[in-house]
Write a protein that holds these residues in place. Structure first.
Motif, short mmCIF file in Angstrom:
data_model
loop_
_atom_site.label_atom_id
_atom_site.label_comp_id
_atom_site.label_asym_id
_atom_site.label_seq_id
_atom_site.Cartn_x
_atom_site.Cartn_y
_atom_site.Cartn_z
N ASP A 28 4.34 9.98 -7.41
CA ASP A 28 5.33 10.22 -8.44
C ASP A 28 4.69 10.46 -9.80
O ASP A 28 5.11 11.32 -10.57
CB ASP A 28 6.30 9.03 -8.53
N ASP A 29 3.63 9.70 -10.09
CA ASP A 29 2.92 9.87 -11.36
C ASP A 29 2.21 11.22 -11.42
O ASP A 29 2.14 11.84 -12.46
CB ASP A 29 1.90 8.74 -11.55
N ALA A 30 1.73 11.68 -10.27
CA ALA A 30 1.01 12.95 -10.24
C ALA A 30 1.95 14.15 -10.43
O ALA A 30 1.56 15.18 -10.96
CB ALA A 30 0.26 13.09 -8.92
N ALA B 250 0.83 -1.20 0.00
CA ALA B 250 0.00 0.00 0.00
C ALA B 250 0.87 1.25 0.00
O ALA B 250 0.59 2.21 -0.72
CB ALA B 250 -0.92 0.00 1.22
N PHE B 251 1.93 1.23 0.77
CA PHE B 251 2.83 2.37 0.80
C PHE B 251 3.51 2.57 -0.56
O PHE B 251 3.60 3.69 -1.07
CB PHE B 251 3.88 2.19 1.89
N ASP B 252 3.97 1.48 -1.15
CA ASP B 252 4.62 1.57 -2.46
C ASP B 252 3.68 2.12 -3.51
O ASP B 252 4.07 2.97 -4.32
CB ASP B 252 5.15 0.20 -2.89
N SER B 253 2.44 1.66 -3.51
CA SER B 253 1.49 2.15 -4.51
C SER B 253 1.16 3.63 -4.28
O SER B 253 0.98 4.39 -5.23
CB SER B 253 0.21 1.31 -4.51
N GLU B 254 1.11 4.05 -3.03
CA GLU B 254 0.84 5.45 -2.71
C GLU B 254 2.00 6.34 -3.20
O GLU B 254 1.79 7.39 -3.80
CB GLU B 254 0.66 5.63 -1.21
#
Length: 68
Positions: free
Chosen positions: A64-66, A55-59
């Motif tokens: 980063d994508d934003a 969950a932390f990695d995906s957040e």
């Protein structure tokens, strides 16, 4: 308590380690110390669930994508 010239000069202690060992062996204060061995690195790590890391990695990836 009077300090000996040997104890007041740390460089003199390095030059005469036998005198230091002898003083340690005859020291009543050192003999009265309670000894305890602490090994904090021997404790097992607390396991963390894999979902928290994922969950932390995906957040972080979403942030980063934003910013790109």
């Amino acid at each position: 308590m009077l300090k000996s010239p040997l104890a007041s000069n740390p460089f003199a202690l390095m030059m005469n380690p036998d005198a230091v060992v002898q003083a340690m062996e005859t020291s009543d204060r050192l003999r009265r110390l309670q000894r305890r061995v602490c090994k904090p690195l021997d404790k097992p790590l607390v396991p963390r669930p894999a979902s928290d890391t994922a969950a932390f990695d995906s957040e972080v990836d979403a942030q980063d994508d934003a910013t790109d």
